[in-house]
Design a protein around this motif. Structure first.
Motif, PDB file in Angstrom:
ATOM      1  N   LEU A  78       0.562  -1.342  -0.177  1.00  0.00           N
ATOM      2  CA  LEU A  78      -0.081  -0.004  -0.223  1.00  0.00           C
ATOM      3  C   LEU A  78       0.696   1.292  -0.093  1.00  0.00           C
ATOM      4  CD1 LEU A  78      -3.339  -0.878   2.434  1.00  0.00           C
ATOM      5  CD2 LEU A  78      -3.222  -0.309   0.113  1.00  0.00           C
TER       6      LEU A  78
ATOM      7  N   LEU B 108       1.715   1.554  -3.964  1.00  0.00           N
ATOM      8  CA  LEU B 108       1.461   1.809  -4.426  1.00  0.00           C
ATOM      9  C   LEU B 108       0.520   3.426  -4.204  1.00  0.00           C
ATOM     10  CD1 LEU B 108      -0.970   1.097  -6.072  1.00  0.00           C
ATOM     11  CD2 LEU B 108      -2.257   0.049  -5.019  1.00  0.00           C
TER      12      LEU B 108
ATOM     13  N   LYS C 207     -18.514  -1.455  -6.411  1.00  0.00           N
ATOM     14  CA  LYS C 207     -18.742  -2.908  -6.885  1.00  0.00           C
ATOM     15  C   LYS C 207     -20.297  -3.464  -7.567  1.00  0.00           C
ATOM     16  CE  LYS C 207     -19.121  -3.579  -2.372  1.00  0.00           C
ATOM     17  NZ  LYS C 207     -19.060  -4.721  -1.159  1.00  0.00           N
TER      18      LYS C 207
ATOM     19  N   ARG D 150      -2.475   0.045 -15.209  1.00  0.00           N
ATOM     20  CA  ARG D 150      -2.363  -0.666 -13.849  1.00  0.00           C
ATOM     21  C   ARG D 150      -0.868  -1.504 -14.372  1.00  0.00           C
ATOM     22  NH1 ARG D 150      -5.138  -4.946 -11.258  1.00  0.00           N
ATOM     23  NH2 ARG D 150      -3.753  -6.911 -11.463  1.00  0.00           N
TER      24      ARG D 150
ATOM     25  N   ASP E  22     -11.196  -8.669  -9.987  1.00  0.00           N
ATOM     26  CA  ASP E  22     -11.462  -7.873  -9.487  1.00  0.00           C
ATOM     27  C   ASP E  22     -12.837  -8.715  -8.954  1.00  0.00           C
ATOM     28  OD1 ASP E  22     -12.122  -4.964  -8.745  1.00  0.00           O
ATOM     29  OD2 ASP E  22     -12.976  -4.548 -11.105  1.00  0.00           O
TER      30      ASP E  22
ATOM     31  N   LYS F 115      -2.614  -9.727  -5.975  1.00  0.00           N
ATOM     32  CA  LYS F 115      -2.215  -8.881  -4.426  1.00  0.00           C
ATOM     33  C   LYS F 115      -1.736  -7.640  -5.169  1.00  0.00           C
ATOM     34  CE  LYS F 115       1.857 -10.499  -2.483  1.00  0.00           C
ATOM     35  NZ  LYS F 115       3.199 -10.847  -2.775  1.00  0.00           N
ATOM     36  N   LEU F 116      -1.889  -7.535  -6.699  1.00  0.00           N
ATOM     37  CA  LEU F 116      -1.592  -5.608  -7.102  1.00  0.00           C
ATOM     38  C   LEU F 116      -3.413  -5.282  -7.192  1.00  0.00           C
ATOM     39  CD1 LEU F 116      -0.612  -3.419  -8.553  1.00  0.00           C
ATOM     40  CD2 LEU F 116      -0.886  -4.369 -10.363  1.00  0.00           C
ATOM     41  N   SER F 117      -4.106  -6.083  -7.478  1.00  0.00           N
ATOM     42  CA  SER F 117      -5.603  -5.612  -7.265  1.00  0.00           C
ATOM     43  C   SER F 117      -5.730  -5.736  -6.107  1.00  0.00           C
ATOM     44  CB  SER F 117      -5.849  -6.908  -8.060  1.00  0.00           C
ATOM     45  OG  SER F 117      -6.052  -6.732  -9.429  1.00  0.00           O
ATOM     46  N   ARG F 118      -5.329  -6.556  -5.123  1.00  0.00           N
ATOM     47  CA  ARG F 118      -5.780  -6.395  -4.193  1.00  0.00           C
ATOM     48  C   ARG F 118      -5.506  -4.780  -3.163  1.00  0.00           C
ATOM     49  NH1 ARG F 118      -3.354 -10.249   0.428  1.00  0.00           N
ATOM     50  NH2 ARG F 118      -2.172  -8.909   0.094  1.00  0.00           N
ATOM     51  N   ALA F 119      -4.643  -4.417  -3.146  1.00  0.00           N
ATOM     52  CA  ALA F 119      -3.915  -3.348  -2.762  1.00  0.00           C
ATOM     53  C   ALA F 119      -4.480  -2.217  -3.214  1.00  0.00           C
ATOM     54  CB  ALA F 119      -1.977  -3.240  -3.248  1.00  0.00           C
ATOM     55  N   LEU F 120      -5.099  -2.252  -4.606  1.00  0.00           N
ATOM     56  CA  LEU F 120      -5.595  -0.691  -5.090  1.00  0.00           C
ATOM     57  C   LEU F 120      -6.709  -1.227  -4.984  1.00  0.00           C
ATOM     58  CD1 LEU F 120      -5.393  -1.606  -9.413  1.00  0.00           C
ATOM     59  CD2 LEU F 120      -5.044   0.798  -8.136  1.00  0.00           C
TER      60      LEU F 120
ATOM     61  N   HIS G 262      -8.048  -1.723  -2.126  1.00  0.00           N
ATOM     62  CA  HIS G 262      -7.325  -1.555  -0.665  1.00  0.00           C
ATOM     63  C   HIS G 262      -7.715   0.715  -1.139  1.00  0.00           C
ATOM     64  CE1 HIS G 262      -8.132  -3.800   2.386  1.00  0.00           C
ATOM     65  NE2 HIS G 262      -6.843  -4.971   1.749  1.00  0.00           N
ATOM     66  N   TYR G 263      -7.128   0.359  -1.601  1.00  0.00           N
ATOM     67  CA  TYR G 263      -6.159   2.324  -1.611  1.00  0.00           C
ATOM     68  C   TYR G 263      -7.275   3.131  -2.318  1.00  0.00           C
ATOM     69  CZ  TYR G 263      -3.491   6.295  -3.950  1.00  0.00           C
ATOM     70  OH  TYR G 263      -3.771   7.139  -4.271  1.00  0.00           O
ATOM     71  N   ILE G 264      -7.763   2.565  -3.374  1.00  0.00           N
ATOM     72  CA  ILE G 264      -9.344   2.956  -3.982  1.00  0.00           C
ATOM     73  C   ILE G 264     -10.374   3.411  -3.312  1.00  0.00           C
ATOM     74  CG2 ILE G 264     -11.269   2.937  -5.146  1.00  0.00           C
ATOM     75  CD1 ILE G 264      -9.038   1.792  -7.158  1.00  0.00           C
TER      76      ILE G 264
ATOM     77  N   ASN H  70     -11.997   0.851  -1.722  1.00  0.00           N
ATOM     78  CA  ASN H  70     -13.226  -0.096  -1.417  1.00  0.00           C
ATOM     79  C   ASN H  70     -12.867  -0.900  -0.429  1.00  0.00           C
ATOM     80  OD1 ASN H  70     -14.261   0.856  -3.694  1.00  0.00           O
ATOM     81  ND2 ASN H  70     -13.910  -0.461  -5.103  1.00  0.00           N
TER      82      ASN H  70
ATOM     83  N   ASP I  69     -14.340  -1.553   2.145  1.00  0.00           N
ATOM     84  CA  ASP I  69     -15.125  -3.008   2.710  1.00  0.00           C
ATOM     85  C   ASP I  69     -15.305  -4.105   1.670  1.00  0.00           C
ATOM     86  OD1 ASP I  69     -15.908  -1.552   0.479  1.00  0.00           O
ATOM     87  OD2 ASP I  69     -18.206  -2.172   0.925  1.00  0.00           O
ATOM     88  N   ILE I  70     -14.428  -4.507   0.658  1.00  0.00           N
ATOM     89  CA  ILE I  70     -15.155  -5.219   0.518  1.00  0.00           C
ATOM     90  C   ILE I  70     -14.044  -6.807   1.090  1.00  0.00           C
ATOM     91  CG2 ILE I  70     -15.381  -4.806  -1.692  1.00  0.00           C
ATOM     92  CD1 ILE I  70     -11.769  -5.928  -2.072  1.00  0.00           C
TER      93      ILE I  70
END
Lengths: 193, 307
Positions: free
Chosen positions: A119, A122, A144, A174, B50, B80-85, B87-89, B91, B93-94
């Motif tokens: 994080l 990122l 979502k 990305r 996603d 992992k990158l998507s998960r970090a994204l 979190h960053y953005i 979302n 609560d997902i």
């Protein structure tokens, strides 16, 4: 995976029973693979990937495989090359795996620490993006289900883009982020050593 | 084939390993020969990750995602990158599904459950079951209005009188501990695991949120929602909302089950969705034969810290 003399001989024999024609086929296939890998802009040199593909094919060839084979041989190289390409995509970050003994330095679990580092990286990488790209990527991934779909449609309208084009744009950003994160994580791992 | 590959559906099936061997070979060849096709596959790959992170894949797709998709080179890193994204953005609560690491697949594979969260929950429940059962018993005795953790009981082929008895609108709190004591899960009996919490609906005699203690292990908390409505519905929908009415998770086509409290719905809430001390509400609606939804009950709870 090294190319043994036996495998190489078998490969040439499979390409063409005539040694001279087999040699020509080998050169042609290698050049073609190199050209194709170049067009995919892999981080690993294209000729290295071409050789890796040929080595893989040579290792697969068994007498039974050769006997059963039907169809264009070039296509089989393409098939194997696809998976080599996938591996090459992952290769750079595979090298960034932290050594197992690093965990003793962390109070949190490895996973927590890893997520935190991701994080942090990122955050830095997104900040480096031009404002428009930053907005695009953050909006693209926001929400979502129905909200996400609507948000993407709205973004496409706003940027005057078709949805598939927007998707390609998001993918490119990305990839930029991925490269940036890999470099950042590499630096971060270096600092922690 | 190229025209077909432009179709996201085929790309999706290819990535999830749901195509024939011939299609698989053809798409792989084409993806290497044509960078646009490769790029298209990458886009669909991105969408799949996603959807996985947002728990939007169907059970079958999820199974293939875990067994086939993630087995391909580089996919875990992309995840992992998507998960970090995500979190960053924002979302956050997902739910963040647990991805079974490669080296643990064989152990968890002993349990024939497709979803890794359930596999983990089952393993966790088996490991901590006896301890948890004792804790449940103690906490039930101490609490006046606890959301009683119950042993999950699959419907028996021959329903016991206890299961078929009609529950009272407000079960006597004093009856619960003794009742529960008799049902303390035994580590030898797998059918009694894992445990779930019971939330009583809001009503004339209950207006406040009930404390919900999260299990210390596992990714999900299982919650039983007793149904006291006289009308039975074909199926039920449930929605989990935070105090500010943000919808955090929805369940559709839930079916009534005969659990310890009687007719109930059983929902699994990803613990990642819940914040300590926060208030939440679950609204249950029944779907009648004509497809219309009717609100049945509401259940409120507040997340408590682990004991």
């Amino acid at each position: 995976m090294d190319l043994t003399p036996e495998n190489f001989t078998r490969l040439l024999g499979w390409l063409d029973p005539n040694p001279e024609a087999a040699g020509q086929a080998y050169v042609r296939i290698r050049a073609d693979l190199t050209r194709k890998f170049t067009s995919h802009r892999s981080v690993i040199p294209a000729d290295r990937l071409a050789d890796l593909t040929i080595d893989r094919v040579a290792a697969i060839l068994t007498p039974k495989f050769i006997e059963d084979w039907k169809g264009e041989k070039d296509r089989y190289f393409y098939r194997v090359a696809y998976y080599v390409l996938l591996e090459s995509r992952a290769h750079k970050i595979e090298e960034l795996e932290l050594p197992p003994d690093l965990s003793v330095r962390f109070l949190e679990t490895d996973e927590d620490r890893e997520i935190e580092r991701e994080l942090e990286c990122l955050d830095k990488c997104v900040e480096k993006l031009p404002a428009m790209k930053r907005e695009l990527i953050t909006t693209y991934y926001r929400g979502k289900k129905a909200v996400k779909i609507e948000s993407r449609k709205e973004l496409a309208r706003k940027l005057n883009l078709e949805l598939p084009v927007l998707r390609v744009q998001a993918l490119r950003i990305r990839k930029e982020l991925k490269t940036c994160m890999e470099q950042c994580l590499e630096k971060s791992a270096g600092r922690n050593h | 084939m190229k025209e077909q590959l432009v179709n996201d559906d085929l790309a999706r099936r290819f990535l999830l390993g749901q195509v024939s061997p011939q299609e698989k070979d053809e798409i792989a060849e084409l993806a290497f020969a044509d960078p646009d096709t490769f790029s298209r596959l990458e886009s669909v790959e991105d969408d799949l990750i996603d959807e996985f992170l947002q728990d939007e894949l169907s059970p079958a797709e999820r199974e293939n995602f875990e067994t086939h998709f993630l087995a391909q080179p580089g996919r875990r890193k992309n995840l992992k990158l998507s998960r970090a994204l995500q979190h960053y953005i924002g979302n956050e609560d997902i739910p963040v599904p647990i991805v079974v690491p490669d080296n643990r697949v064989s152990v968890l594979g002993l349990f024939m459950i497709s979803r890794p969260v359930l596999r983990f929950s089952l393993v966790a429940a088996i490991l901590i079951g006896p301890v948890f059962a004792i804790w449940m018993f103690v906490s039930l005795r101490e609490a006046q209005q606890p959301p009683a953790y119950e042993a999950r009981q699959e419907p028996a082929a021959t329903p016991t009188p206890e299961m078929t008895s009609v529950p009272t609108a407000e079960p006597s709190p004093s009856a619960a501990p003794d009742d529960n004591k008799n049902r303390a899960p035994s580590p030898q009996k797998h059918e009694t695991l894992p445990v779930y919490a019971v939330l009583m609906p809001l009503g004339p005699t209950r207006s406040g949120a009930q404390p919900l203690v999260l299990p210390s292990k596992g990714a999900n908390v299982f919650v039983a929602l007793p149904l006291f409505n006289k009308t039975t519905y074909n199926s039920y929908n449930a929605t989990l909302q935070s105090d500010d009415e943000t919808v955090l998770k929805s369940w559709s086509t839930l079916n009534e089950r005969q659990l310890r409290p009687g007719r109930s719905l059983l929902v699994d809430i990803p613990i990642a969705l819940l914040k300590p001390q926060a208030l939440y509400r679950i609204t249950v609606s029944g779907r009648s034969a004509d497809g219309t939804l009717h609100e049945v009950d509401r259940y409120a709870f507040q997340v408590s810290n682990s004991p």
